[in-house]
Write an enzyme that holds these catalytic residues in place. Structure first.
Site, short mmCIF file in Angstrom:
data_model
loop_
_atom_site.label_atom_id
_atom_site.label_comp_id
_atom_site.label_asym_id
_atom_site.label_seq_id
_atom_site.Cartn_x
_atom_site.Cartn_y
_atom_site.Cartn_z
N ASN A 1 3.97 2.68 -3.17
CA ASN A 1 3.83 4.02 -2.37
C ASN A 1 4.37 5.13 -2.77
OD1 ASN A 1 6.38 3.68 -1.49
ND2 ASN A 1 6.09 2.55 0.18
N ARG B 1 1.30 -8.06 7.31
CA ARG B 1 0.62 -7.26 6.37
C ARG B 1 -0.03 -8.36 5.48
NH1 ARG B 1 1.70 -2.04 6.83
NH2 ARG B 1 3.77 -1.46 7.59
N SER C 1 9.88 10.63 8.16
CA SER C 1 9.16 10.63 6.93
C SER C 1 7.57 10.70 7.14
CB SER C 1 9.47 9.09 6.49
OG SER C 1 8.80 8.86 5.16
#
Ligand SMILES: CC(=O)N[C@H]1[C@@H](OP(=O)(O)O)O[C@H](CO)[C@@H](O)[C@@H]1O
Ligand SMILES: [Mg+2]
Length: 552
Positions: free
Chosen positions: A382, A514, A70
């Site tokens: 995203n 995160r 990806s």
């Protein structure tokens, strides 16, 4: 090997040719297996075997295997399995994938295969069929060769889709398995995909003023190939100007370009700087063309990003209006699925108009939640997402009798949308055409689209910790339950910021935790993010001497 394996005598010899590296533990995670391409040889061989077993389990239905990493750097690679309806591998098989990948020796591997066959009650006499494709990474051909050895070992019938985007591989799996049935999804070829999408697009924009040309950043990946194939079919209905199409330049893939670059850095790829004019729309794909980001340059020469949340708002609004105009408001309920990373302004905008659900990160969660709506729109911030029409809704659309010309037109648009949209997976090309349809219908430029709502400034920070698994969440990842007490400290901080919101979760694809934060102004969003990051670092026992200096 036990008796039932008498037809699989090649497994030991071929397995010996693809030995597992002893120091590596592989995990089939959110994005399948993904790591350095150079350490994946044994994994691909074993995935070939697993895909064959999965196909046998499902009575010889075709399983897909996509070799890609990806948006990751060029040296990485990875592999994902695709289930018969073009959807991601059923969760219970992810563990089988990890088990096979980690078997230390050939005899351990054979034992693991036998255990899966017993556990999943697989009838080995059933046929197996597997279609596979890869992106443009240099490590791809060798990995595909290992995959083919695995397929040969389990005697699966292979079909090579060549170099394709991830969504095209999903499309092929679904079309192959529905061929000749009432659920037929299209012609089972790459050309069939381009024809289906471009045909639906042209019907949807017929009679509309053509939009100005669109710049497409192909991330130097497989999307470049797809754009060059679909462009001639779109003809004058949409002019695409491809950039970053250097698929064979070493190191170019996803480098300083692509959807992940745009989203993460909130910047225009430098290679487009002299090409995108004020007011002009551009978009970026990621390396396997399943993510899409839009952008434009405003009157003050500022870069403006239109991310997955903005796409969801644009598309959901359009679909809701068509449903109303078609007279189907009481029959078809439209809903939106997001994750905690969705911008707070987008959630507010959408929730004022239709039901919105928040689910944990990862496409499989979004996809499953979207399936619960009659029409489910899902996008990750995203840029990965799509729209799902339930079987019942497709039947409603097929049988609805419009009572006015306006109803009839809206109904036709909805039917064409079911053709344009890739309903098995997020698809940069299909999503790009969908956005262009809405812009053409609404007479929007990037500016009007951008004005649907104003993004709250936000910041995403990675924190490297000793053990990210010590961080556990609930409420769709918005609340930490472990380490104990940390959530309370985060809440205390958040309260001090106007429009503040922050959450902490372990990444499913990287060895980091995160931290996301947003607030009414940019400096405050940054400050909140770095304060929370500092809390997380200290709480996890991070070494004070290597504490990142930006953490507060
Ligand atoms: C914040 C973020 O963008 N997270 C990404 C990233 O997951 P993490 O679990 O955050 O590493 O990769 C996933 C797979 O591509 C994608 O689904 C997700 O949106
Ligand atoms: Mg991708």
């Amino acid at each position: 090997m036990s008796n039932q394996f008498q037809h699989y005598q090649e497994i030991p010899r071929l397995a010996d040719a693809h030995p597992k590296l002893s120091h590596i533990r592989y995990q089939y995670g959110t994005a399948g297996f993904r790591t350095l391409g150079s350490v994946l040889d044994s994994v691909l061989f074993r995935v070939g075997i697993l895909a064959g077993l999965r196909s046998k389990k499902l009575d010889g239905k075709t399983i897909g295997v996509m070799v890609t990493a990806s948006h990751n750097p060029e040296d990485d690679n990875g592999v994902k399995l695709v289930d018969p309806r073009g959807e991601m591998l059923e969760a219970s098989w992810e563990a089988h994938a990890s088990t096979l990948a980690n078997a230390a020796t050939t005899s351990d591997l054979i034992e693991a295969i036998e255990a899966i066959v017993r556990f999943a009650k697989i009838d080995l006499s059933k046929p197996a069929r597997v279609v596979y494709g890869r992106d443009t990474r240099p490590s791809g051909p060798a990995l595909v060769a290992s995959l083919r050895d695995g397929l040969a070992a389990i005697r699966a019938e292979p079909r090579d889709a060549g170099i394709v985007t991830t969504p095209i591989l999903h499309y092929l799996v679904r079309t192959i398995n529905t061929k000749g049935t009432k659920d037929t999804y299209g012609d089972d070829s790459e050309e069939g995909y381009y024809e289906k999408l471009s045909g639906a697009f042209k019907r949807l924009v017929a009679g509309k003023q053509p939009l100005p040309p669109l710049i497409v950043d192909c991330a130097n990946g497989v999307g470049a190939d797809a754009i060059s194939k679909i462009s001639p079919q779109l003809g004058d209905s949409l002019k695409l100007i491809p950039h970053n199409t250097a698929t064979s330049t070493p190191g170019a893939l996803n480098n300083l370009c692509g959807a992940d670059y745009v989203k993460t850095l909130q910047k225009l790829p430098p290679s487009l700087a002299n090409h995108l004019k004020i007011g002009q729309r551009g978009c970026s794909f990621d390396g396997d063309a399943d993510r899409l980001m839009y952008f434009y340059i405003d009157e003050r020469n500022q870069f403006r990003m239109l991310d997955g949340d903005k796409i969801a708002a644009l598309v959901a609004g359009f679909v809701v209006d068509l449903i109303k105009t078609a007279g189907l408001e009481s029959d078809v309920k439209v809903g939106v699925v997001q994750t905690a990373y969705a911008n707070g302004s987008s959630t507010k905008y959408l929730a004022e108009r239709l039901p919105v659900r928040c689910v944990p990160t990862g496409v499989k969660h979004l996809h499953h939640a979207a399936e619960r709506f009659d029409i489910g729109v899902y996008f990750e911030a995203n840029g990965h997402g799509t729209v799902l029409f339930s079987t019942g809704t497709q039947e409603t659309l097929a049988h609805h009798e419009p009572s006015t010309p306006a109803q009839s037109t809206a109904l036709n648009h909805l039917l064409n949308l079911t053709q344009l949209i890739n309903q098995s997976v997020g698809d940069a090309i299909s999503d790009m055409l969908l956005v262009e349809v809405v812009l053409a219908h609404r007479l929007y430029s990037g500016l009007e689209w951008d004005s649907l709502y104003v993004d709250l400034p936000n910041r995403l920070v990675k924190v490297i910790v000793e053990d990210r698994h010590a961080f556990q969440t609930e409420d769709a990842e918005r609340q930490l339950v472990s380490p104990k007490g940390l959530q309370g400290k985060i809440d205390d901080l958040v309260r001090r910021y106007d429009g503040g919101r922050s959450f902490v979760r372990p990444s499913g694809t990287e060895d980091v935790v995160r931290v996301y934060a947003e607030a009414a102004i940019k400096s405050q969003a940054d400050e909140l993010a770095f304060r929370v990051a500092g809390l997380v670092y200290d709480e996890a026992g991070g070494d004070p001497s290597s504490r990142p200096k930006e953490f507060l």
